[in-house]
Design an enzyme around this catalytic site. Structure first.
Site, PDB file in Angstrom:
ATOM      1  N   CYS A 160       0.861  -1.184   0.000  1.00 26.68           N
ATOM      2  CA  CYS A 160       0.000   0.000   0.000  1.00 26.68           C
ATOM      3  C   CYS A 160       0.899   1.237   0.000  1.00 26.68           C
ATOM      4  O   CYS A 160       1.299   1.722   1.068  1.00 26.68           O
ATOM      5  CB  CYS A 160      -0.904  -0.036   1.229  1.00 26.68           C
ATOM      6  SG  CYS A 160      -2.179   1.234   1.241  1.00 26.68           S
ATOM      7  N   CYS A 359      -7.091   5.397  -8.187  1.00 26.94           N
ATOM      8  CA  CYS A 359      -6.485   5.890  -6.953  1.00 26.94           C
ATOM      9  C   CYS A 359      -6.415   7.414  -6.960  1.00 26.94           C
ATOM     10  O   CYS A 359      -6.115   8.026  -7.991  1.00 26.94           O
ATOM     11  CB  CYS A 359      -5.079   5.320  -6.793  1.00 26.94           C
ATOM     12  SG  CYS A 359      -4.284   5.763  -5.235  1.00 26.94           S
TER      13      CYS A 359
END
Length: 430
Positions: A160, A359
């Site tokens: 991440c 994102c």
């Protein structure tokens, strides 16, 4: 007979799954959500909490009364162990709950213990949980009164990376607003083989974009970084060469640091001997699923989100995981809800999640967005863009998702934001 469905986890995946299952199944199923906390918190806002741009209560929703409005049962006892052969879950309060279908959406356990001195209980901070971000906010305010060098990044095995870039650049923006940026050397360290790899081999020109942004903000970086240990006043990092050898050891002075840890499966996915439940989880404890989000050994168990096993995109000098972005999670949720409905109605599951990546990384006065369709190359869409509009889109996303949880909506928020702010006309089925 009314089917019993248990959802483990009440984050972005778990809450969305509960609402989509309720919409898909109506009164034909009893849905129970199990979490280890009575609170939903919007994880993508944690970087804002850490620099005090949000208060924890701004991004939290109390779940017991919220779920009750929509006919969804809730327990905050947490799951102690899954017993898949018996269709049961042992809870943290000593009780056991049975199920016809189990949806695992727990998120990960944070593997701080894998590095010496690492983690909020020791010498580093985190933004992976709202409580960690709240603790970091207190440290941040004290740090700004007596600033010094900072280390930010993502360690070996992390998957991440976006939040690490976000925090480094939000911190830069906040320091400039306080007029003390000149007193804070910042080093970004990452297990990625290059800046902007993101566990995805890069998306569009994320390498060029993010390198340029870091350079413009006077942030130095080290890639192929393996964190060896974290001490009270420094971070020791080995820079790994392509052949696996150590190119250079860096001892980075640090008055404050925040590094994203590696993830692993949560405890309930391991047996009494501490081994992953055979057939349910891989050696790291991530849930094994097929293209229908269904576990091959136990077909009445489904997996959603960060807890799902996805192999790395490619071999890298330092281990790098594959991110599970919010859009992908919402797509998994829809597939699970529709497939459980099909199975209950005596049909084969047929819905497949669309593993695309969307994102939004906010930098406070700027930001980067990217779209990868599909997530792993080669892609049909491979785009990244930069601008203040990313900051606005992230704010809108927070607003819409919190409203979704409060109102019991099953709408796909990532897709809505992508279509409104990014001009994307179609995400699913690309």
């Amino acid at each position: 007979m009314r089917k019993k469905i248990v959802v483990l986890g009440a984050g972005i995946g778990g809450t969305s799954a509960a609402y989509e299952l309720r919409e898909a199944l109506g009164a034909d199923a009893g849905i129970t959500v199990v979490s280890d906390t009575p609170w939903f918190h919007f994880v993508p806002s944690n970087p804002w909490v850490a620099v005090m741009w949000r208060k924890p209560e701004d991004i939290k929703i109390h779940l017991p009364e919220t779920f009750a409005k929509f006919g969804i049962s809730f327990s905050s006892a947490g799951a102690r162990r899954i017993r898949p052969a018996e269709n049961a879950v042992d809870l943290g309060d000593g009780t056991t709950i049975g199920y016809d279908y189990l949806v695992i959406a727990t998120g990960p356990e944070l593997a701080f213990d894998e590095i010496e001195g690492f983690g909020p209980a020791k010498h580093s901070s985190s933004i992976c949980h709202v409580d960690h971000a709240t603790d970091l906010a207190r440290k941040w305010e004290a740090f700004c009164g007596d600033p010094g060098p900072v280390v930010v990044g993502a360690v070996q095995g992390a998957s991440c990376f976006g939040p690490a870039y976000e925090f480094a650049l939000l911190m830069n923006t906040d320091l400039r607003k306080r007029h003390i940026r000149d007193r804070v050397p910042i080093t970004f360290i990452t297990s990625e083989p290059y800046i902007g790899h993101l566990g995805l081999g890069g998306v569009g020109d994320t390498k060029g974009l993010l390198e340029s942004i870091l350079r413009d903000r006077d942030i130095k970086w080290i890639t192929n970084a393996r964190v060896d240990r974290v001490e009270a006043d420094k971070v020791v990092v080995s820079e790994i060469a392509g052949d696996g050898g150590v190119r250079k050891v860096h001892e980075l002075p640090s008055r404050l640091n925040m590094m994203i840890p590696a993830f692993r499966g949560v405890r309930c996915l391991f047996d009494e001997d501490g081994k992953p439940i055979e057939g349910l989880a891989n050696p790291r404890g991530f849930v094994l699923v097929d293209r229908h989000q269904q576990n091959p050994r136990y077909p009445n168990i489904y997996g959603i989100g960060v807890c799902v096993a996805i192999p790395p995109f490619e071999s890298t000098p330092v281990p790098v995981g594959v991110p599970k972005t919010g859009y992908m999670i919402e797509s998994m949720v829809t597939a699970v809800a529709e497939n459980i409905r099909e199975v209950i109605n005596g049909r084969e599951p047929k819905k497949e999640a669309t593993w695309n990546a969307v994102c939004l990384a906010d930098f406070g006065n700027d930001g980067v967005a990217f779209i990868a369709l599909p997530q792993i190359p080669p892609r049909n869409v491979n785009w990244a863009g930069q601008g203040y509009w990313v900051h606005l889109a992230k704010i809108a996303f927070e607003k819409y998702f919190l409203r979704k949880v409060r109102k019991g909506k099953s709408e796909p928020i990532y897709e809505r934001i992508a279509m409104r702010f990014l001009g994307v006309k179609k995400l699913r089925g690309e």
